[in-house]
Motif scaffolding. Structure first.
Motif, PDB file in Angstrom:
ATOM      1  N   GLY A 191      36.962  50.612  38.063  1.00 53.35           N
ATOM      2  CA  GLY A 191      38.127  49.778  38.344  1.00 53.35           C
ATOM      3  C   GLY A 191      38.823  49.220  37.118  1.00 53.35           C
ATOM      4  N   PRO A 192      39.942  48.489  37.341  1.00 52.23           N
ATOM      5  CA  PRO A 192      40.682  47.876  36.232  1.00 52.23           C
ATOM      6  C   PRO A 192      40.011  46.576  35.785  1.00 52.23           C
ATOM      7  CG  PRO A 192      41.738  47.350  38.306  1.00 52.23           C
ATOM      8  CD  PRO A 192      40.541  48.209  38.650  1.00 52.23           C
ATOM      9  N   LYS A 193      40.585  45.966  34.730  1.00 58.79           N
ATOM     10  CA  LYS A 193      40.007  44.711  34.224  1.00 58.79           C
ATOM     11  C   LYS A 193      40.053  43.636  35.294  1.00 58.79           C
ATOM     12  CE  LYS A 193      42.711  42.110  31.241  1.00 58.79           C
ATOM     13  NZ  LYS A 193      43.593  41.963  30.059  1.00 58.79           N
ATOM     14  N   GLY A 194      39.056  42.793  35.312  1.00 62.69           N
ATOM     15  CA  GLY A 194      38.961  41.738  36.313  1.00 62.69           C
ATOM     16  C   GLY A 194      39.598  40.453  35.831  1.00 62.69           C
ATOM     17  N   ASP A 195      39.635  39.457  36.698  1.00 62.43           N
ATOM     18  CA  ASP A 195      40.181  38.148  36.345  1.00 62.43           C
ATOM     19  C   ASP A 195      39.425  37.584  35.154  1.00 62.43           C
ATOM     20  OD1 ASP A 195      41.968  38.246  38.379  1.00 62.43           O
ATOM     21  OD2 ASP A 195      40.704  37.128  39.807  1.00 62.43           O
ATOM     22  N   GLY A 196      40.164  37.212  34.136  1.00 61.12           N
ATOM     23  CA  GLY A 196      39.532  36.576  32.990  1.00 61.12           C
ATOM     24  C   GLY A 196      38.991  37.537  31.958  1.00 61.12           C
ATOM     25  N   ASP A 197      38.941  38.852  32.279  1.00 61.45           N
ATOM     26  CA  ASP A 197      38.475  39.824  31.282  1.00 61.45           C
ATOM     27  C   ASP A 197      39.435  39.844  30.099  1.00 61.45           C
ATOM     28  OD1 ASP A 197      36.221  40.671  32.573  1.00 61.45           O
ATOM     29  OD2 ASP A 197      37.049  42.571  33.300  1.00 61.45           O
TER      30      ASP A 197
END
Lengths: 482, 227
Positions: A286-292
């Motif tokens: 998946g894509p970058k997550g919240d805060g990554d």
């Protein structure tokens, strides 16, 4: 039918790609001192032999790895659906490409929508199949290959000659020239200095690219992840730094679980480069997550058919087990003499001689199933036990069935069959041939030029028959013994 | 949408090719789910070693990493400084925030707790787990464990508690399932410094990633009971 999965343009391009016939290419490569030096220098087989010795149950692991690949192929559509469901749940966009043209259209589309100008690529052989770089450049985008070997051949305008060592046909002087020309730097020939120069130039590209394109060694059904196995670190850069990541891979590359990945990896990297594990094994989900702080905002997977589904459920299915380690070519006496470019399409060596006729049409690759001695070195080393000589022999049979062999061969075989069915005539004919052969051999018993098949004796002599046939000798022996 | 129909065409081609029974689709799905639930472990080579931490250290060296061992976490900054000074490397570093409680000033290391950028010379990280069989570090991405910090700097220092060393990759996956659940955005296995052999097959250390990987093992295992 192999060709049904192909748009007309693809098949045509595939046919037109090689510049000469297979035999002409082989002749060129055999007489190319540089290629011959590079091939003699090339010894991944030795590296494999040392690494494989660390596994005391190598045969068990090969059997298990083949079974893992077979399990995926047995219910391929179900595993792909499982992969897709997990990938979508993790925010990955999943695209399906039926043809090579589809791959290019899908990727250009993703890039356009995201306003992409510069693209960095980690190695992707599937993108070589579709000439993706040409399509992206045609759409006005800059494409930079970042695997060192791929970067070198991109600058030289060439194609890979090996699936994991793409620039193995070149030497340090070639690299020195191309870097000097394209980087505008002082010419240097030391491999360390050349590697450092590439690092410096490519680092700029890594940090400024909008999109990264990679292949995928596997699609993991359990987690909806793609996995890449690399040594240089360019794969990690390509999946981490740009805001868009696109992974392109074939439908056959799905693997059920993380445990299966761990099992197959033990033989994949050892078979490829002789390493117990590659420097970097990267699983992307998946894509970058919240805060990554890092990672792509958009994550895409393109799942490619382009001829693969035509092998499923046929006597060619075992070829779909392939995990692209390159061991078959590293151990092939033909590959080691002619190099990868002589094969004329994306995949060289024994696996290439099986895949190319299947993917671009048997009639477009008539010589490849014969570009083997059937010595079975490839079958012995294949980590997933693909019976490569069997598959090559089956392709030869298909060619004969479809009348794709040269007329001399067809007439010759028919003549031989006619005689073979008439034992009396056969004995007479062979007696005559053996005596003529003996005369032709002269005093040293060697035939230097074979009438009607001069090519055979260009590089070697044919040992002449001794004058009597096997059956004559056997009859004489039986008389003496009684 | 073309993409949707391409998907359906490919999947139905595959079903047709393998002669699938349409009424068996649900049971085949159940088979696949069961396999994933069970995720059986395949054959592993006989491992003649018993001490996983010893094996890990030895394999790190074989993968061209360097290894140091300290008794407590508090000793890490001085161990890092020792390494950087001995190698004549810069003592400016970026690090994962989890290392922020250590006394870096006492070790004369100028440190920022943020994700690395393209020109940071030294990146210091922890590790999710380490794998003894191959001398491998395992990293999971989170907002506080930045993947770039083990990738962009020329020197990467990883701090690994001995209690986080597992025997094989299979063990690492199982432990991750139990401790974390789903895999994060990036799961990276790193075994030594970046390398290439793309020019004449000559091995070069330091292609695009770090030139140096230095592993500091914090031996937090209980000392062996005296006899």
């Amino acid at each position: 039918m192999t060709t049904t999965a192909f748009a007309g343009g693809d098949a045509k391009r595939a046919r037109l790609a090689p510049k000469a016939t297979f035999k002409e290419r082989v002749h060129d490569k055999l007489h190319d001192a540089k290629v011959q030096r590079a091939m003699r220098n090339f010894n991944l087989a030795g590296a494999r032999a040392r690494a494989i010795g660390e596994l005391d149950n190598l045969e068990d692991i090969r059997t298990a790895s083949a079974a893992i690949r077979d399990r995926a192929l047995a219910h391929l559509d179900v595993w792909l659906e499982r992969f897709e469901r997990e990938a979508l749940a993790r925010g990955t966009h999943v695209h399906w490409a039926e043809t090579h043209d589809d791959i290019n259209r899908i990727v250009v589309d993703i890039a356009r929508k995201a306003g992409v100008r510069k693209i960095i690529k980690s190695k992707s052989m599937v993108s070589e199949e579709s000439h993706l770089n040409v399509a992206l450049e045609g759409a006005g985008m800059q494409v930079v290959e970042t695997d060192l070997g791929e970067y070198i051949i991109q600058l030289k305008g060439e194609t890979p000659s090996h699936i994991i060592a793409p620039a193995i046909h070149l030497n340090r002087d070639d690299v020195a020239d191309v870097f000097h020309e394209h980087h505008g730097t002082e010419r240097k020939t030391d491999p360390t200095a050349l590697t450092m120069e590439a690092r410096k130039f490519l680092r700029e590209h890594f940090l400024s690219a909008d999109m990264g394109i990679t292949g995928a060694n596997f699609l993991i059904a359990e987690t909806g992840s793609t996995i890449i196995v690399t040594n240089e670190g360019n794969g990690r850069m390509t999946t981490t730094l740009p805001r868009v990541h696109v992974a392109i891979t074939g439908i056959e590359k799905v693997i059920p679980t993380l445990e299966d990945v761990a099992c197959v990896l033990r033989v994949l990297t050892r078979s490829a480069t002789g390493q117990s594990i590659s420097n970097y094994v990267s699983i992307n989900t998946g894509p970058k997550g919240d805060g990554d702080a890092d990672g792509p905002v958009e994550n895409h997977v393109v799942i490619v058919d382009a001829g693969r589904s035509a092998l499923l459920g046929t006597d060619m299915q075992e070829a779909l087990r392939c995990i692209r380690c390159g061991a078959c070519m590293n151990h092939c006496p033909v590959y080691q003499n002619i190099g990868g470019h002589a094969y004329g399409w994306v995949y060289p060596g024994p696996i290439g001689s099986v895949l190319t006729p299947n993917y671009i049409g048997l009639e477009n690759a008539v010589d490849l199933p014969h570009a083997a001695t059937l010595c079975n070195q490839c079958g012995v080393v294949c980590p997933v036990r693909i019976p490569l000589p069997d598959l090559l022999r089956k392709l030869r049979e298909k060619q004969t069935d479809r009348g794709l062999r040269p007329w001399q061969e067809r007439v010759g075989l028919r003549a031989w069959a006619w005689f073979a069915q008439r034992p009396g005539l056969y004995a007479l004919a062979t007696r005559v041939a053996a005596r003529i052969g003996r005369r032709m051999g002269g005093s040293n018993g060697l035939i230097h030029a074979l009438p009607g098949n001069g090519g055979w004796t260009v590089e070697r002599d044919l040992p002449a028959p001794q004058g009597r046939t096997f059956r004559e000798l056997r009859a004489a022996g039986a008389k003496r013994a009684s | 949408m073309t993409a949707v129909s391409a998907r359906d065409r490919i999947l139905s081609r595959l079903r047709e090719a393998r002669g699938a029974d349409p009424s068996a689709h649900d049971s085949e799905r159940a088979l696949v789910e069961a396999r994933i639930r069970e995720h059986p472990v395949g054959p592993r080579p006989t491992m003649a070693w018993t001490d996983a931490v010893e094996r890990f250290r030895a394999e790190c060296v074989r993968a061209a990493s360097t290894v140091d061992t300290v008794a407590t976490r508090a000793e890490v900054p001085l161990a890092v400084a020792r390494y950087l000074v001995a190698k004549q490397l810069p003592t400016q570093a970026v690090a994962w925030p989890e290392l922020g409680d250590l006394d870096w000033a006492a070790a004369d290391i100028e440190i920022d707790f943020r994700a690395a950028q393209g020109d940071d010379p030294v990146g210091i990280t922890g590790a999710h787990l380490a794998i003894a069989e191959t001398g491998t570090l395992m990293f999971l991405s989170t907002p506080r464990t930045h993947p770039v910090t083990s990738l962009l700097p020329e020197t990467h220092v990883a701090v690994v508690p001995a209690s986080r060393v597992v025997r094989t990759m299979e063990d690492a996956f199982e432990r991750t399932r139990v401790e974390v659940g789903a895999l994060p955005r990036a799961t990276n296995f790193v075994s030594g410094p970046s390398r290439t052999a793309d020019i004449e097959g000559v091995l070069q250390i330091g292609a695009h990633g770090p030139f140096r990987v230095h592993v500091i093992v914090v031996d937090d295992r209980a000392p062996p009971a005296s006899a």
